[in-house]
Write a protein that holds these residues in place. Sequence first.
Motif, PDB file in Angstrom:
ATOM      1  N   UNK A 440       0.850  -1.172   0.000  1.00  0.00           N
ATOM      2  CA  UNK A 440       0.000   0.000   0.000  1.00  0.00           C
ATOM      3  C   UNK A 440       0.890   1.226   0.000  1.00  0.00           C
ATOM      4  N   UNK A 441       0.301   2.371  -0.305  1.00  0.00           N
ATOM      5  CA  UNK A 441       1.084   3.607  -0.338  1.00  0.00           C
ATOM      6  C   UNK A 441       0.211   4.743   0.155  1.00  0.00           C
ATOM      7  N   UNK A 442       0.848   5.686   0.842  1.00  0.00           N
ATOM      8  CA  UNK A 442       0.248   6.990   1.095  1.00  0.00           C
ATOM      9  C   UNK A 442       1.139   7.996   0.387  1.00  0.00           C
ATOM     10  N   UNK A 443       0.605   9.156   0.071  1.00  0.00           N
ATOM     11  CA  UNK A 443       1.373  10.084  -0.751  1.00  0.00           C
ATOM     12  C   UNK A 443       2.690  10.460  -0.062  1.00  0.00           C
ATOM     13  N   UNK A 444       3.786  10.096  -0.759  1.00  0.00           N
ATOM     14  CA  UNK A 444       5.157  10.291  -0.259  1.00  0.00           C
ATOM     15  C   UNK A 444       5.337   9.656   1.118  1.00  0.00           C
ATOM     16  N   UNK A 445       4.636   8.536   1.329  1.00  0.00           N
ATOM     17  CA  UNK A 445       4.526   7.940   2.653  1.00  0.00           C
ATOM     18  C   UNK A 445       5.763   7.280   3.201  1.00  0.00           C
ATOM     19  N   UNK A 446       6.809   7.081   2.393  1.00  0.00           N
ATOM     20  CA  UNK A 446       8.037   6.460   2.915  1.00  0.00           C
ATOM     21  C   UNK A 446       9.169   7.479   3.041  1.00  0.00           C
ATOM     22  N   UNK A 447       8.859   8.762   2.832  1.00  0.00           N
ATOM     23  CA  UNK A 447       9.883   9.799   2.904  1.00  0.00           C
ATOM     24  C   UNK A 447       9.949  10.383   4.308  1.00  0.00           C
ATOM     25  N   UNK A 448      10.855  11.316   4.505  1.00  0.00           N
ATOM     26  CA  UNK A 448      10.948  11.964   5.819  1.00  0.00           C
ATOM     27  C   UNK A 448       9.828  12.974   6.031  1.00  0.00           C
ATOM     28  N   UNK A 449       9.129  13.331   4.935  1.00  0.00           N
ATOM     29  CA  UNK A 449       8.016  14.277   5.036  1.00  0.00           C
ATOM     30  C   UNK A 449       6.800  13.732   4.300  1.00  0.00           C
ATOM     31  N   UNK A 450       6.171  12.696   4.855  1.00  0.00           N
ATOM     32  CA  UNK A 450       4.987  12.126   4.195  1.00  0.00           C
ATOM     33  C   UNK A 450       3.839  13.138   4.154  1.00  0.00           C
ATOM     34  N   UNK A 451       3.039  13.050   3.084  1.00  0.00           N
ATOM     35  CA  UNK A 451       1.936  13.986   2.907  1.00  0.00           C
ATOM     36  C   UNK A 451       0.580  13.364   3.234  1.00  0.00           C
ATOM     37  N   UNK A 452       0.478  12.041   3.224  1.00  0.00           N
ATOM     38  CA  UNK A 452      -0.807  11.403   3.498  1.00  0.00           C
ATOM     39  C   UNK A 452      -1.810  11.704   2.386  1.00  0.00           C
ATOM     40  N   UNK A 453      -2.943  12.268   2.742  1.00  0.00           N
ATOM     41  CA  UNK A 453      -4.028  12.698   1.847  1.00  0.00           C
ATOM     42  C   UNK A 453      -4.757  11.539   1.175  1.00  0.00           C
ATOM     43  N   UNK A 454      -4.023  10.747   0.405  1.00  0.00           N
ATOM     44  CA  UNK A 454      -4.622   9.606  -0.277  1.00  0.00           C
ATOM     45  C   UNK A 454      -3.816   8.344   0.015  1.00  0.00           C
ATOM     46  N   UNK A 455      -4.513   7.220   0.017  1.00  0.00           N
ATOM     47  CA  UNK A 455      -3.850   5.929   0.113  1.00  0.00           C
ATOM     48  C   UNK A 455      -4.185   5.094  -1.106  1.00  0.00           C
ATOM     49  N   UNK A 456      -3.287   4.187  -1.461  1.00  0.00           N
ATOM     50  CA  UNK A 456      -3.524   3.283  -2.585  1.00  0.00           C
ATOM     51  C   UNK A 456      -3.344   1.856  -2.094  1.00  0.00           C
ATOM     52  N   UNK A 457      -4.383   1.042  -2.295  1.00  0.00           N
ATOM     53  CA  UNK A 457      -4.321  -0.379  -1.951  1.00  0.00           C
ATOM     54  C   UNK A 457      -4.015  -1.167  -3.212  1.00  0.00           C
ATOM     55  N   UNK A 458      -2.919  -1.933  -3.191  1.00  0.00           N
ATOM     56  CA  UNK A 458      -2.532  -2.761  -4.330  1.00  0.00           C
ATOM     57  C   UNK A 458      -3.042  -4.173  -4.081  1.00  0.00           C
ATOM     58  N   UNK A 459      -4.232  -4.445  -4.585  1.00  0.00           N
ATOM     59  CA  UNK A 459      -4.890  -5.712  -4.311  1.00  0.00           C
ATOM     60  C   UNK A 459      -4.507  -6.771  -5.335  1.00  0.00           C
ATOM     61  N   UNK A 460      -4.202  -7.970  -4.833  1.00  0.00           N
ATOM     62  CA  UNK A 460      -3.760  -9.056  -5.694  1.00  0.00           C
ATOM     63  C   UNK A 460      -4.902  -9.641  -6.514  1.00  0.00           C
ATOM     64  N   UNK A 461      -6.115  -9.613  -5.965  1.00  0.00           N
ATOM     65  CA  UNK A 461      -7.272 -10.206  -6.634  1.00  0.00           C
ATOM     66  C   UNK A 461      -8.335  -9.142  -6.866  1.00  0.00           C
ATOM     67  N   UNK A 462      -9.004  -9.238  -8.017  1.00  0.00           N
ATOM     68  CA  UNK A 462     -10.130  -8.324  -8.269  1.00  0.00           C
ATOM     69  C   UNK A 462     -11.451  -9.076  -8.313  1.00  0.00           C
TER      70      UNK A 462
END
Length: 864
Positions: A440-462
């Motif tokens: 999963x990801x949040x905007x710039x979520x692995x940096x020293x200054x994460x922004x949050x705002x949106x998240x992305x779920x990378x789902x294996x199955x649809x």
Amino acid sequence: MLSNFRKSIVLLSALFVSSSFASSDLQTIMKNRGLTERDILSAAKTYTPTGMKDEYYVFSSGGQSGQVLVYGVPSMRILKYIGVFTPEPWQGYGFDNESRKILESGYIRGQKIEWGDTHHPNFSEKNGEYVGDYLFINDKANPRVAVINLHDFETTQIVVNPVLRSTHGGSFVTPNTEYIVDAAQYAAPFENEWVPIEAYEEKYRGGVTLWKFDYEKGKINEKESFTLELPPYMQDLSDAGKGVSMGWAFTNSFNSEMYTGGIEKGLPPFEAGMSRNDTDYMHIYNWQILEKLAKDPKNVKVINNHKVVTIDAAVKAGALFLIPEAKSPHGVDVSPDGRYLIVGGKLDTHVSIYDFKKIKNLIDTKDFIGKDPFGIPILDMKKSLHGQLELGLGPLHTSFDKEDGILYTSLYVDSQIVKWDYKNLKILDRVNVHYNIGHLDTMEGKSTKPRGEYGIALNKLSIDRFLPVGPLHPQNHQLIDLQSDKMELIYDMPLPLGEPHDVVSIHASKIKPKKTYDKMGTNSRTGEVHESATLAGQERIERDGNKVKVYMTAIRSHLNPENITVKKGDEVTIYITNLERATDETHAFGVSGLNVHASVEPGKTASVTFKADQEGVFPYYCTEFCSALHLEMMGYLTIKDDNKKYPNYKAAKVAKMSPEELQKEYKKIVATNKATDAVIQTVVKFLKEKGFEKYPQVKALVTDALDQYGKIPAEKEKANKAYKEGDLNTAILWENQVWQYMVKTADVGLRAKNLLAKELSTPMSEKARKGEEAYLRGGCNGCHVIGKVSSGPDLTGALLRHENAEKFLYNFILNPEKYYDHPYIDAMIKAFNLRMPNQNMKPDEVKNIIEYMKWIDENAHLNQ
């Protein structure tokens, strides 16, 4: 300024209250489609009207496609596929020579490899913040790392890991992009030799490669890179320390049991043997110490011309340690301040939060609970922990929020994202996703200054989310709104290109890609001007033995040259330069039936090489629809077999003529030759009057021209003899031969004249010189020829045709569209049946072009 999100809410409110008709219309749509107000609100949050740009770029691995995908948030619109480890025809990646060279650099031990399994993209960083200059991506299947230049979104380097056989734990970046961290997955011998599985503990090894990155050059420096030898545990994902943990890096592992399988022998499968222990190990290593060790030969083994820092050397230097972690972990994530390490175990319901300050204290006091079989000190897990929190089934990956202490973790088995407080060990919210989320990801979520705002779920199955397309379903990336206390799922996006494992996001303001290449004739893989860049007027075909080189230009709406004839067996290289300066005026070059294609963006030079091993006629054309005359932007490649005799089609045509038609054809060719000779004599007169013999380069061209001209009398005599004998057919053929020699003479002679004129001209000012350069690089001479009318008016005297000419031409060149209705320009358009396109010249370039035009007028007498 309102955010796009807030604008959407305002827009939604307006829809409901602006009028009873609008409200009624919206209610009808909602009823017909079965939509709720929450659905409409979600749509408003993601809807991006035409012309409005997204707030964020998202770069996604492409899994088995071997590529990278780019899309925008919040719209979730796909923007681009980037060819990396596999050919990508639209961009010509892997088809033109320049990108083929990059692709071939990823071949392993001579083996052609054109598939990949891209996993973890990461940006270049400065002080732990994302910088939109470069993107790195690893290939798990074939141990490789690629560099993508984000100034044009093209792959510029692929490096092959010389000692590891599979690398899942890449490509993670140290805080100032000193190194790209690339950890092994499946243990194997470092050497390229057979070793039985029975020697697993003795000869099989894991490892972490630290690829040294030269930021200025934008390239990995393979000579300064090295690998840290690790035990044959299966290393997994990694992260680099920052802040208080700066200089350290962390890598998960599984199979601390060192189980080697054997289901075919009746033994338990890998999945059973690799999960017997209650815990596995997290590797902790200091890359700043390791890079110093790598410079001392006593600390390294050189294997396959690559430096490997040994376990013993790393342990003795205090640079390598282990900490137990929940079994079968899949990810370690360092908090923005660098203090906390978050680890989830796929087979545990808990997430562990390690405190680096406690870890460092244990290291400094040498407080170890023992050593592993390879002598690596083991730290106490309980003494290292800040705490643990039970989240649910299958915790995997984590990304951080802009609010201190808040993060989000994916639960694979539960198909959920959990929002929680890792400092106070408290669950705050959870949301269901569809289905079986991995990264999963949040905007710039692995940096020293994460922004949050949106998240992305990378789902294996649809499963049931989209229209069915057969047994192979697309992946499902779901957008989560994180801007309130409760998470809300607002968009589903199917991704049908491989299995995208991970994404990284960056604010759009941090990426500033080129719209066109600044230097005409740029090699996009090096950033420098291509050695065979071709400007208008420099188009040519050269032969050296059986090697043929074609220097071609492309501009709306023609390829030059349009007819190319080669011999069967020739090696043919075609260099194509796009002379356009206008944004989005890409041209492309494809040859039917020969597997030849190149994409040539404005200002770029690309080349293709192929063996002309098939006799025949092969049309070529611009494969990118670029103008109203796109279909006419084509040519013919003809491949002739020198071992065969072909009919003389011209002679056959002549043979069918009546005596009257023959007489007319004869007079026509004689008149053509006479006119051509008149041009030649004018050139000769100019050359003699100006003393051409004083200039060696000019003299050499004149000698060549006179050599061609000297062959004419013998052919002319044959033509005259045939005419006197009444054999008009033969006379016409010999006159055609005369014309061939005249054309060659005129071509070389005119080049000599132009070169001499340049030698005799008044010296150019610096501005005029830059103006000529802008004129050529802008492709202006594709239509304008100095000294005569061509596809456009002669520029000689152009400054004398208008009042306030300098101002008029300056404004016209900068923005020609504004002047299409001007009486003079309208007359030119009608006369030449062509409008001058906007070549996006810069103001200084236009000023310099006007200085060049002044220089042309000063020397007009030399072009008469």
